[in-house]
Design an enzyme around this catalytic site. Structure first.
Site, PDB file in Angstrom:
ATOM      1  N   SER A   1       0.824  -1.205   0.000  1.00 46.86           N
ATOM      2  CA  SER A   1       0.000   0.000   0.000  1.00 46.86           C
ATOM      3  C   SER A   1       0.862   1.259   0.000  1.00 46.86           C
ATOM      4  O   SER A   1       1.920   1.314   0.635  1.00 46.86           O
ATOM      5  CB  SER A   1      -0.896   0.001   1.247  1.00 46.86           C
ATOM      6  OG  SER A   1      -1.562   1.236   1.389  1.00 46.86           O
TER       7      SER A   1
ATOM      8  N   TYR B   1      -1.916   5.767  -4.610  1.00 54.79           N
ATOM      9  CA  TYR B   1      -2.906   6.838  -4.533  1.00 54.79           C
ATOM     10  C   TYR B   1      -2.294   8.068  -5.194  1.00 54.79           C
ATOM     11  O   TYR B   1      -1.103   8.339  -5.012  1.00 54.79           O
ATOM     12  CB  TYR B   1      -3.253   7.178  -3.081  1.00 54.79           C
ATOM     13  CG  TYR B   1      -4.102   6.147  -2.376  1.00 54.79           C
ATOM     14  CD1 TYR B   1      -5.422   5.936  -2.750  1.00 54.79           C
ATOM     15  CD2 TYR B   1      -3.582   5.401  -1.318  1.00 54.79           C
ATOM     16  CE1 TYR B   1      -6.208   5.002  -2.094  1.00 54.79           C
ATOM     17  CE2 TYR B   1      -4.356   4.460  -0.659  1.00 54.79           C
ATOM     18  CZ  TYR B   1      -5.669   4.263  -1.051  1.00 54.79           C
ATOM     19  OH  TYR B   1      -6.446   3.332  -0.410  1.00 54.79           O
TER      20      TYR B   1
ATOM     21  N   THR C   1      -5.186   2.845  -7.589  1.00 57.59           N
ATOM     22  CA  THR C   1      -6.519   2.850  -6.988  1.00 57.59           C
ATOM     23  C   THR C   1      -7.314   4.040  -7.519  1.00 57.59           C
ATOM     24  O   THR C   1      -6.884   5.184  -7.392  1.00 57.59           O
ATOM     25  CB  THR C   1      -6.420   2.911  -5.454  1.00 57.59           C
ATOM     26  OG1 THR C   1      -5.836   1.686  -4.992  1.00 57.59           O
ATOM     27  CG2 THR C   1      -7.791   3.070  -4.818  1.00 57.59           C
TER      28      THR C   1
ATOM     29  N   LYS D   1      -7.280  -0.415 -10.400  1.00 56.19           N
ATOM     30  CA  LYS D   1      -7.923  -1.098  -9.274  1.00 56.19           C
ATOM     31  C   LYS D   1      -9.145  -0.320  -8.814  1.00 56.19           C
ATOM     32  O   LYS D   1      -9.032   0.819  -8.381  1.00 56.19           O
ATOM     33  CB  LYS D   1      -6.931  -1.238  -8.121  1.00 56.19           C
ATOM     34  CG  LYS D   1      -7.465  -1.930  -6.879  1.00 56.19           C
ATOM     35  CD  LYS D   1      -6.385  -2.023  -5.816  1.00 56.19           C
ATOM     36  CE  LYS D   1      -6.863  -2.752  -4.577  1.00 56.19           C
ATOM     37  NZ  LYS D   1      -7.917  -2.024  -3.854  1.00 56.19           N
TER      38      LYS D   1
ATOM     39  N   HIS E   1     -13.011  -1.834  -2.952  1.00 57.60           N
ATOM     40  CA  HIS E   1     -12.201  -1.300  -1.858  1.00 57.60           C
ATOM     41  C   HIS E   1     -12.563  -1.964  -0.529  1.00 57.60           C
ATOM     42  O   HIS E   1     -12.635  -1.317   0.515  1.00 57.60           O
ATOM     43  CB  HIS E   1     -12.376   0.225  -1.751  1.00 57.60           C
ATOM     44  CG  HIS E   1     -11.145   0.939  -1.272  1.00 57.60           C
ATOM     45  ND1 HIS E   1     -10.337   1.673  -2.095  1.00 57.60           N
ATOM     46  CD2 HIS E   1     -10.575   1.021  -0.048  1.00 57.60           C
ATOM     47  CE1 HIS E   1      -9.331   2.187  -1.407  1.00 57.60           C
ATOM     48  NE2 HIS E   1      -9.456   1.799  -0.144  1.00 57.60           N
TER      49      HIS E   1
END
Length: 371
Positions: free
Chosen positions: A110, A133, A159, A234, A258
């Protein structure tokens, strides 16, 4: 502490983690958005899918290996990005990286990890993807992507479903904030690693201040100009967006809601999967995350066209209880279940798994309509 030998399935780790973790940490990992309908549906939708096994197939040898973006892995079960893993265990993402590498599959780190890309790379060899992100400051994004490339990460999982954080009521009630001894390690040097306390969710406040709400398909194309790594989009759950993702140059699609933490009352990912697979039409691989708790879940997803599945919560729950050994245990249980499921369905290799091996609600409606 429960003896690890007494654990027989992945879901047992959730209750054990609840007993072990501080309430704020457990609620962050476990909860979904608002009514949590999609959180429940991510599981129950799997339960509505039935198998159509083939019999009298020689299953003396079952080969679970597969290839993802050109990388051979031991099984089509991989690890999804989950943030703040050092809240679960002092070694956090480092323990997860070692466990995943030992099983010969893929870990996704992440952006909001409590260990940096460099620290994870230092644990040793392994196939790793980096979840991204997009921050308002694109220099931050470019720098982070370059660091992931340099650290040997093999793909970017972008994402796309988080222009704002979903309304997670447990986090609001708990006034969630990252514990003071932890930071978002990938952003330490950029003065973005700390999360301030807030009147509701500190994470929601952080996202509102840092994440780019203007993110659009043109930014997928922009990302391709700053990296040679393949980009997985994603957060796709519709055919319309699957078409656009392919046209925008995505190397793959991850069907994801998510973990049911964004918009409530969207379909379970296993329910959305076939629509996305049909839209992708074999042009790019399609993967799934959300609700996978059994090897049979993985088999169902592959039968509906997924090239592989990602697991998230089982990793942090097992990490909280048994550390690296727990994550290894989770992956081994899923591997064992998947192998047995393949054999009992009459499949000796992953490429033999196909649509004829499952029956869905839609199939039952069509059959009833013909009667």
């Amino acid at each position: 502490m429960v003896n690890i030998e007494e654990i027989t399935n992945v879901t047992e780790y959730e209750e054990l983690a609840k007993q072990r973790l501080p309430k704020m940490a457990f609620d962050y990992y476990a909860s979904g958005a608002e009514d949590q309908w999609t959180l429940k549906e991510n599981r129950t939708a799997f339960e509505r899918i039935r198998f159509r096994p083939r019999i009298l197939v020689d299953v003396t040898n079952v080969d679970m290996t597969t290839t993802v973006l050109g990388f051979k892995i031991s099984m089509p079960i991989m690890v999804a990005p989950t943030a703040f893993q050092r809240m679960a265990h002092p070694e956090g993402e480092l323990a997860t990286a070692r466990a995943v590498s030992s099983h010969g599959t893929i870990m996704t780190l992440s952006s909001w990890a409590t260990s940096s890309v460099e620290e994870v790379a230092s644990t040793g060899p392994g196939i790793r993807f980096f979840q991204l992100y997009v921050y308002k400051d694109r220099n931050v994004v470019a720098q982070l992507v370059r660091r992931a490339e340099k650290a040997g990460f093999k793909a970017i999982a972008l994402t796309v479903d988080t222009p704002r954080l979903g309304r997670r009521e447990s986090d609001i009630k708990n006034r969630f904030v990252l514990p003071g001894h932890l930071t978002l390690k990938n952003f330490d040097g950029l003065d973005l690693g700390k999360m301030d306390k807030s009147q509701d969710s500190g994470l929601a406040t952080y996202v509102a201040g840092q994440i780019d709400r203007s993110l659009s398909w043109k930014d997928v194309k922009w990302l391709k100009t700053i990296t040679s790594l393949p980009i997985l989009v994603k957060g796709v759950i519709t055919a319309e967006d699957a078409h656009i993702a392919v046209e925008a140059g995505a190397a793959g699609i991850i069907v994801s809601n998510h973990g049911a933490r964004q918009l409530d009352y969207v379909p379970a990912t296993i329910s959305a999967l076939e629509e996305v697979v049909q839209a992708a039409a074999g042009r790019v691989p399609v993967f799934l995350d959300g609700g996978v708790r059994r090897g049979t879940d993985a088999l169902k997803a592959l039968a509906l066209g997924a090239a592989g599945v990602f697991i998230g919560r089982p990793v942090v729950f097992s990490l909280a209880v048994h550390g690296e050994t727990g994550v290894r245990k989770v992956l081994q249980m899923l591997r064992d279940e998947f192998e047995i499921a393949m054999a009992l369905a009459g499949c000796t290799k992953v490429s033999e798994i196909n649509r004829s091996h499952v029956e869905t609600d839609i199939d039952r409606i069509r059959i009833a309509a013909r009667l």
